[in-house]
Design a protein around this motif. Structure first.
Motif, PDB file in Angstrom:
ATOM      1  N   UNK A 208       7.563 -83.161 -10.827  1.00 20.07           N
ATOM      2  CA  UNK A 208       8.174 -83.269  -9.501  1.00 20.07           C
ATOM      3  C   UNK A 208       9.623 -83.739  -9.595  1.00 20.07           C
ATOM      4  N   UNK A 209       9.871 -84.764 -10.399  1.00 25.07           N
ATOM      5  CA  UNK A 209      11.237 -85.270 -10.553  1.00 25.07           C
ATOM      6  C   UNK A 209      12.142 -84.234 -11.222  1.00 25.07           C
ATOM      7  N   UNK A 210      11.605 -83.541 -12.214  1.00 26.83           N
ATOM      8  CA  UNK A 210      12.407 -82.516 -12.888  1.00 26.83           C
ATOM      9  C   UNK A 210      12.752 -81.386 -11.935  1.00 26.83           C
ATOM     10  N   UNK A 211      11.785 -80.959 -11.130  1.00 27.33           N
ATOM     11  CA  UNK A 211      12.047 -79.901 -10.151  1.00 27.33           C
ATOM     12  C   UNK A 211      13.106 -80.342  -9.147  1.00 27.33           C
TER      13      UNK A 211
ATOM     14  N   UNK B   9      12.060 -73.874  -8.787  1.00 26.83           N
ATOM     15  CA  UNK B   9      11.931 -75.318  -8.581  1.00 26.83           C
ATOM     16  C   UNK B   9      10.672 -75.626  -7.764  1.00 26.83           C
ATOM     17  N   UNK B  10      10.403 -74.789  -6.772  1.00 22.80           N
ATOM     18  CA  UNK B  10       9.215 -74.981  -5.935  1.00 22.80           C
ATOM     19  C   UNK B  10       7.938 -74.797  -6.755  1.00 22.80           C
ATOM     20  N   UNK B  11       7.941 -73.793  -7.628  1.00 19.21           N
ATOM     21  CA  UNK B  11       6.762 -73.553  -8.463  1.00 19.21           C
ATOM     22  C   UNK B  11       6.540 -74.699  -9.445  1.00 19.21           C
ATOM     23  N   UNK B  12       7.619 -75.208 -10.033  1.00 21.06           N
ATOM     24  CA  UNK B  12       7.497 -76.337 -10.963  1.00 21.06           C
ATOM     25  C   UNK B  12       6.978 -77.571 -10.230  1.00 21.06           C
ATOM     26  N   UNK B  13       7.530 -77.841  -9.057  1.00 23.44           N
ATOM     27  CA  UNK B  13       7.038 -78.964  -8.264  1.00 23.44           C
ATOM     28  C   UNK B  13       5.586 -78.775  -7.849  1.00 23.44           C
TER      29      UNK B  13
END
Length: 217
Positions: free
Chosen positions: A67-70, A81-85
């Motif tokens: 979440x922080x990385x996204x 970014x949404x997919x990573x989060x």
């Protein structure tokens, strides 16, 4: 390109550490009855497992890292970014719906599949189609990353169906998923630093030229 904060290097770097550290400690607590080659990570996070709280804490930390990385990966496309989060949120779902101590669970399996899929496709979704961005966000490396994770997933399914070594396959795939955000963040920071170097040299040259001109007069 929007700059990526340096703290994203910490969140992305911690992801593989907490994942591998979590399953390593949980396996030690589980004892010789647990076989990491033939049994999955979910067994370590099942109710009643000796390392339940260790693996649960590792999954929660992994979700926070994603979440922080996204959030910090501003150079990536919004869909990526949404997919990573979303993959980070799915890790929380795996914690809330753990695998049973014996047998399977449709709910647990469904959440795990959703999280795995999001973490598999986010490299392609985050890619910069222009081709001039950081190496980790270029289309070809992103496609290779997603394809590699997909091949690893296929291997995992084959091992599960034939009763082989699904634990090894799962660990390989999850390691790839945990490491790729670190690769992307590192490439973004390296790209930004390289772009800043010519600007610094230009400013330094402009400051020295007036003195050089006066000396010439």
């Amino acid at each position: 390109m929007r700059p990526v904060p340096r703290w994203a290097l910490i969140s992305s770097g911690c992801a593989p550490v907490v994942l591998v550290g979590g399953w390593a400690v949980a396996a030690l607590l589980q004892g010789p009855a647990y076989d990491p080659a033939t049994q999955t990570i979910s067994v370590l996070a099942a109710y009643g497992a000796a390392g339940f709280w260790v693996m649960t804490g590792a999954l929660l930390a992994l979700g926070l890292c994603h979440l922080f990385t996204a959030w910090g990966l501003r150079a990536a496309a919004p869909a990526g970014r949404l997919a990573l989060g979303g993959g980070g949120v799915a890790a929380f779902g795996v914690v809330l719906i753990p695998a049973p101590s014996s047998g399977g669970s449709l709910q647990h399996g469904s959440v795990a599949v959703v999280g795995f899929t999001l973490l598999a496709v986010w490299p392609v979704l985050a890619a910069d189609r222009g081709g001039a961005g950081p190496w980790g966000l270029r289309l070809l490396p992103s496609v290779v990353a997603t394809a590699s994770i997909g091949i690893g997933a296929g291997w995992f399914l084959i091992e599960m169906n034939r009763g082989g070594v699904p634990g090894i396959a799962e660990r390989l795939v999850t390691c790839m998923q945990a490491l790729w955000p670190l690769v992307v963040v590192a490439s973004c920071l390296w790209h930004t630093d390289n772009e800043a170097e010519p600007s610094k040299r230009t400013v330094a040259d402009s400051k020295t030229r007036p003195g050089a001109d006066e000396a010439g007069r």
